[in-house]
Design an enzyme around this catalytic site. Sequence first.
Site, PDB file in Angstrom:
ATOM      1  N   HIS A 120       0.837  -1.197   0.000  1.00  0.00           N
ATOM      2  CA  HIS A 120       0.000   0.000   0.000  1.00  0.00           C
ATOM      3  C   HIS A 120       0.870   1.245   0.000  1.00  0.00           C
ATOM      4  CE1 HIS A 120       0.868  -0.702   4.293  1.00  0.00           C
ATOM      5  NE2 HIS A 120       1.015   0.608   4.296  1.00  0.00           N
ATOM      6  N   HIS A 145       5.128   6.736  -1.423  1.00  0.00           N
ATOM      7  CA  HIS A 145       5.904   5.527  -1.711  1.00  0.00           C
ATOM      8  C   HIS A 145       5.123   4.282  -1.300  1.00  0.00           C
ATOM      9  CE1 HIS A 145       6.375   6.024   2.582  1.00  0.00           C
ATOM     10  NE2 HIS A 145       6.599   4.704   2.628  1.00  0.00           N
TER      11      HIS A 145
HETATM   12  P1  2AM Z   1       4.922   3.076   5.248  1.00  0.00           P
HETATM   13  O1  2AM Z   1       3.849   3.979   4.756  1.00  0.00           O
HETATM   14  O2  2AM Z   1       6.286   3.540   4.918  1.00  0.00           O
HETATM   15  O3  2AM Z   1       4.757   1.658   4.760  1.00  0.00           O
HETATM   16  C1  2AM Z   1       1.220   1.248   9.311  1.00  0.00           C
HETATM   17  O4  2AM Z   1       2.246   1.288  10.239  1.00  0.00           O
HETATM   18  C2  2AM Z   1       1.596   2.015   8.062  1.00  0.00           C
HETATM   19  O5  2AM Z   1       1.700   3.399   8.360  1.00  0.00           O
HETATM   20  C3  2AM Z   1       2.916   1.586   7.469  1.00  0.00           C
HETATM   21  O6  2AM Z   1       2.677   1.316   6.131  1.00  0.00           O
HETATM   22  C4  2AM Z   1       3.868   2.718   7.765  1.00  0.00           C
HETATM   23  O7  2AM Z   1       4.886   3.034   6.865  1.00  0.00           O
HETATM   24  C5  2AM Z   1       2.967   3.891   7.996  1.00  0.00           C
HETATM   25  N1  2AM Z   1       3.472   4.697   9.125  1.00  0.00           N
HETATM   26  C6  2AM Z   1       3.769   4.261  10.379  1.00  0.00           C
HETATM   27  N2  2AM Z   1       4.141   5.285  11.156  1.00  0.00           N
HETATM   28  C7  2AM Z   1       4.090   6.402  10.390  1.00  0.00           C
HETATM   29  C8  2AM Z   1       4.366   7.781  10.614  1.00  0.00           C
HETATM   30  N3  2AM Z   1       4.775   8.243  11.812  1.00  0.00           N
HETATM   31  N4  2AM Z   1       4.225   8.629   9.579  1.00  0.00           N
HETATM   32  C9  2AM Z   1       3.826   8.212   8.380  1.00  0.00           C
HETATM   33  N5  2AM Z   1       3.545   6.931   8.096  1.00  0.00           N
HETATM   34  C10 2AM Z   1       3.677   6.026   9.080  1.00  0.00           C
END
Ligand code: 2AM
Length: 217
Positions: free
Chosen positions: A69, A149
């Site tokens: 995702h 991304h």
């Molecule tokens: P990602 O978008 O790089 O994959 C659940 O944890 C999702 O939320 C993951 O897909 C994660 O990274 C994203 N995520 C987790 N913490 C975050 C943060 N502080 N800021 C933005 N995205 C975050």
Amino acid sequence: KELEEVKIPLFYGWFLMSPANEKVKCSAIDFVKTLDTLEAFKKHSADFTGKAEKEVDLEQHFKAKASLHCTTKFSNYGKAEGAKEYAQNLVVKDHFGSVSELSLIAFFVTPRTVGARVSLTKEQLQLWPVDAESSVPGATGLPHGSRAHVTLACAAGVEAVQTGLDLLDILALQKDGQQGELVEMELGSLSYYGEGRWMLALREPICASACFSSSYK
Ligand code: 2AM
């Protein structure tokens, strides 16, 4: 019993549908396998192993994600800043459940993460939080949507949030005019930015159908 109040999810994003999810996973594995065989990469394998001369098996180094995702808003069940406002945003409500095409324009690898950079359309950018980039030190001058991304894999002990930070780090270096060593590959041109940071700009973007939705875990 009365219906309970609707709870804010962990995060919102575009969830890749089948078969796009499998297509992107396969392309990423192909890229990582190929990268591992390049002399240019082997020369810098100490970035990953910490030891000169020691080769790295990238497939062992990373744990691949199963369902892919592109996060728009990390809401943390309402605890993140702006979570409530995002949930109530009419554009978010209107687009919830809609399907659009994500355009993947680059793959990148660091010792911590593997990701694909997403180029958002004007319409998709409406769902992108205003502070996604400006909240990250060092990324303040980058255009809205730069952080978009798909996390493809993380090294042991690394959280997915790192992937977007690694992407912004590489984009900041690019913006400063750092053009690393260049290697031409079939898929596009590969650049090295030091400290194990690699980015492959795809000759042909990869198109992936994705549904805008949210996740509670
Ligand atoms: P990602 O978008 O790089 O994959 C659940 O944890 C999702 O939320 C993951 O897909 C994660 O990274 C994203 N995520 C987790 N913490 C975050 C943060 N502080 N800021 C933005 N995205 C975050």
